[in-house]
Design an enzyme around this catalytic site. Structure first.
Site, short mmCIF file in Angstrom:
data_model
loop_
_atom_site.label_atom_id
_atom_site.label_comp_id
_atom_site.label_asym_id
_atom_site.label_seq_id
_atom_site.Cartn_x
_atom_site.Cartn_y
_atom_site.Cartn_z
N GLY A 36 -66.83 -38.43 -38.83
CA GLY A 36 -66.26 -37.22 -39.43
C GLY A 36 -65.60 -37.55 -40.77
O GLY A 36 -65.83 -36.86 -41.77
N HIS A 37 -64.80 -38.62 -40.78
CA HIS A 37 -64.17 -39.03 -42.05
C HIS A 37 -65.23 -39.38 -43.08
O HIS A 37 -65.12 -39.01 -44.25
CB HIS A 37 -63.31 -40.30 -41.83
N GLN A 61 -45.44 -35.87 -38.45
CA GLN A 61 -46.26 -34.91 -37.71
C GLN A 61 -46.42 -35.27 -36.24
O GLN A 61 -47.17 -34.63 -35.52
CB GLN A 61 -47.61 -34.71 -38.39
N GLY A 147 -61.70 -31.56 -42.23
CA GLY A 147 -62.67 -31.22 -41.19
C GLY A 147 -62.25 -29.97 -40.44
O GLY A 147 -61.07 -29.69 -40.26
N LYS A 148 -63.26 -29.22 -39.98
CA LYS A 148 -62.96 -27.99 -39.23
C LYS A 148 -62.62 -28.25 -37.77
O LYS A 148 -62.29 -27.31 -37.06
CB LYS A 148 -64.16 -27.04 -39.31
N GLN A 153 -55.11 -26.65 -38.79
CA GLN A 153 -54.60 -27.45 -39.91
C GLN A 153 -55.24 -27.00 -41.22
O GLN A 153 -54.55 -26.81 -42.24
CB GLN A 153 -54.90 -28.93 -39.65
N SER A 186 -60.38 -39.93 -34.02
CA SER A 186 -59.83 -41.29 -33.89
C SER A 186 -59.29 -41.49 -32.49
O SER A 186 -59.28 -42.60 -31.96
CB SER A 186 -58.72 -41.52 -34.91
O1 PAF Z 1 -55.99 -34.65 -40.20
C1 PAF Z 1 -55.32 -35.67 -40.43
O2 PAF Z 1 -55.81 -36.79 -40.34
C2 PAF Z 1 -53.87 -35.53 -40.82
O3 PAF Z 1 -53.27 -34.47 -40.17
C3 PAF Z 1 -53.66 -35.42 -42.35
C4 PAF Z 1 -54.30 -34.18 -42.92
C5 PAF Z 1 -54.23 -36.65 -43.04
C6 PAF Z 1 -52.16 -35.36 -42.65
O4 PAF Z 1 -51.49 -36.47 -42.19
#
Ligand code: PAF
Length: 297
Positions: A36-37, A61, A147-148, A153, A186
């Site tokens: 995905g990344h 977070q 990503g969706k 988010q 992950s």
């Molecule tokens: O989706 C993520 O990996 C995280 O929430 C982000 C957007 C990098 C913020 O820390």
């Protein structure tokens, strides 16, 4: 490929590129890369003259009982993968550089956080919005890719960008899936082989909902009931939420749904919390922004 740790140095670099008229594409991540990344990075590579990826496991977070400490990390592996995709700069700050003593400013997107994951992870989206705003100020991107799979988010970041007049284009890309349907994450690294198998119920339940919808089913209770029963059939799985909602406001939909409704779910498989979602009636395609759907058909 360069690795930059200092926010001020990253800002100087970004400023230089901007002065040269270069388009900066940016993929914010918490590392431990998966497909995905990589798909976000490949798209960023296409859209930008320079591509920056951040790797930062953002402490603000994570709730006190969450997996901040055990979140998977492997910087050397990530750097090798980023280099292969053609990333120009990896920005990998220390927590102390992002949140120095005395830090006290946060960004909160009020209404959108009052749904779905926001109800189960208090403070999570405040941490996400804050760090993403900081990263945007440091990396100064023209375009940023998300990503969706993390649909809420994505919506929150789009709202923040609009509300705070941030000069950056947000691009949402489809969820990447393993060949058996499991959404790339992950956190999949936490799963034992049995849990990995159980986790397939998430994508299977969404597929079943899509099937029902394409066969003409419109009753929310019927669709949600079917999804729940697939998830609850597996003893390793504990449902956190299953919701059909408006894809722009995330308000829950009752009665009947139309094309474009968001079906989102979260479940624990053992101690691992996984999320997934689908837009009913949509053939998932790379598109800019999660907008333009009609939840009531
Ligand atoms: O989706 C993520 O990996 C995280 O929430 C982000 C957007 C990098 C913020 O820390």
């Amino acid at each position: 490929m360069e690795v930059v740790k200092d926010p001020a140095e990253m800002q100087r670099k970004a400023e230089g590129w901007r002065r040269e008229g270069k388009v900066i594409a940016f993929v914010p991540t918490m590392g431990y890369f998966h497909e995905g990344h990589l798909s976000l990075m490949r798209e960023g590579r296409r859209r930008g003259d320079v591509l920056v990826v951040s790797i930062f496991v953002n402490p603000t977070q994570f709730g006190p009982q969450e997996d901040f400490e055990r979140y998977p990390r492997d910087l050397q592996r990530d750097l090798r993968m980023a280099e292969e995709v053609g990333v120009d700069v990896v920005f990998a700050p220390e927590a102390g550089a992002m949140y120095p003593p005395g830090f006290q400013t946060y960004v909160e997107v009020k209404d959108l956080q009052e749904h779905l994951c926001g109800l189960f992870r208090p403070g999570h989206f405040r941490g996400v919005a804050t760090v993403v705003a900081k990263l945007f100020n440091i990396v100064k991107p023209h375009v940023a890719l998300f990503g969706k799979k993390d649909y809420q988010q994505l919506l929150i970041i789009e709202q923040m960008v609009r509300d705070l007049n941030m000069d950056v284009q947000i691009v949402g890309l489809p969820t990447l899936r393993e060949p058996d349907g499991l959404a790339a994450s992950s956190r999949n690294a936490y799963l034992s082989p049995e849990e990995r198998k159980a986790a397939l119920a998430l994508s299977r339940s969404l597929k079943r909902a899509e099937e029902l919808f394409s066969n003409g089913e419109r009753r929310t209770e019927r669709i949600l009931g079917e999804v729940r029963s697939i998830l609850e059939a597996d003893p390793l799985l504990q449902v956190e939420y299953v919701e059909l909602c408006d894809p722009r406001t995330l308000e829950g939909l009752r009665g009947e749904v139309g094309k474009g409704a968001l079906l989102a779910l979260a479940a624990r498989v053992g101690t691992t919390r996984l999320i997934d979602n689908t837009i009913l009636g949509e053939v998932d395609s790379a598109e800019d922004n999660a907008q333009g759907q009609d939840p009531q058909g």
